[in-house]
Enzyme design. Structure first.
Site, short mmCIF file in Angstrom:
data_model
loop_
_atom_site.label_atom_id
_atom_site.label_comp_id
_atom_site.label_asym_id
_atom_site.label_seq_id
_atom_site.Cartn_x
_atom_site.Cartn_y
_atom_site.Cartn_z
N HIS A 55 -7.44 -6.14 -0.42
CA HIS A 55 -6.27 -5.26 -0.30
C HIS A 55 -5.24 -5.81 0.68
CE1 HIS A 55 -4.01 -1.56 -0.43
NE2 HIS A 55 -4.18 -1.32 0.85
N SER A 57 0.82 -1.21 0.00
CA SER A 57 0.00 0.00 0.00
C SER A 57 0.87 1.27 0.00
CB SER A 57 -0.97 -0.05 1.18
OG SER A 57 -2.08 0.80 0.98
#
Length: 266
Positions: free
Chosen positions: A243, A94
């Site tokens: 994610h 991320s």
């Protein structure tokens, strides 16, 4: 010179004695710390020298006055170099992926291979305002325990997993005052900057792999042209997860990371 970041070493230093052996460097994402990638660290530490780094303004790393991709990336570079590592296999998730992409463009000779987990080199629209509102809703000077913090977070964040993740960064200092380990003031003020990606052109021509979670929209088909323009030797891999792919599918992710490290991911 930017300050060095907090880092922890795992495995034995003799594991980097081979000229063909890269040290594994792990870099977490927004609101996190090095512990977030512990499932990957445990996988590699028996066979590799592993370094876990806390991003600036996160965990136990120094806090800064303003967000800057270049400053944060240079802090990562300086920290790796201070550990006498001249060849790093960087795995970053991320926001850590964005910082690592910038670090690779600033010090391409240092990064042997880069794996970016579920983030693209693009500007993102706001995704965390409810989280930021929730964090600012916690009255640190009034809560008695973590349970009260959890209750105050729940006014804005309904997902238990997200609240539990955020609470990992809540601690009591030496005076017993509750504090966040991340710099909430900076993140709140500079969120638009860290969501941006102001760089154009070819940034890094080295070995880089983007791993996408199928249930995540952080990397989409629309990003492919931008990725290839900035990272012309980029490869793409897909994991059936969201994610937080390393938390959802640790065995699959670790197997893929090993294959990438060994060059067996064709």
């Amino acid at each position: 010179m930017p300050e060095l970041l907090f880092s922890q070493a795992f495995g034995e230093e003799h594991l980097i004695s081979s000229p063909n052996q890269s040290s594994v460097v792990l870099i977490h994402g927004l609101f996190g710390s090095g512990d977030n990638l512990s499932v990957i660290r445990r996988h590699f530490q028996a066979t590799h020298h592993v370094i876990s780094i806390d991003l600036p303004d996160h965990g136990r790393s120094p806090q800064t006055q303003h967000f800057s991709f270049d400053v944060w990336a240079q802090q990562v570079i300086n920290t790796i170099q201070s550990l006498h590592i001249d060849k790093a296999f960087v795995i970053a998730h991320s926001l850590g992926g964005k910082i690592s992409m910038r670090a690779a463009s600033l010090a391409p000779g240092l990064i042997d291979k880069l794996v970016v987990m579920d983030i693209a080199p693009v500007k993102y629209e706001s995704r965390h305002h409810n989280v930021i509102d929730a964090l600012n809703n916690v009255k640190l000077d009034k809560i008695a325990d973590r349970k009260e913090a959890m209750e105050q977070l729940s006014e804005y964040v309904k997902d238990l997993g997200t609240r539990s993740f955020l609470l990992k960064s809540l601690y009591q200092d030496e005076t017993k005052k509750w504090r966040w380990r991340f710099n909430l003031r900076l993140i709140t003020r500079d969120y638009a900057l860290l969501s941006d990606w102001p760089f154009k052109g070819t940034l890094f021509s080295g070995d880089i792999t983007f791993i996408k979670g199928t249930n995540s929209d952080y990397i989409t088909a629309a990003h492919q042209a931008t990725i290839m323009a900035q990272f012309p030797n980029a490869k793409a891999k897909i994991i059936d997860a969201g994610h937080w792919l390393h938390a959802e599918k640790p065995q699959l992710v670790n197997t893929l990371l090993t294959r990438i490290l060994l060059g067996n991911d064709k």
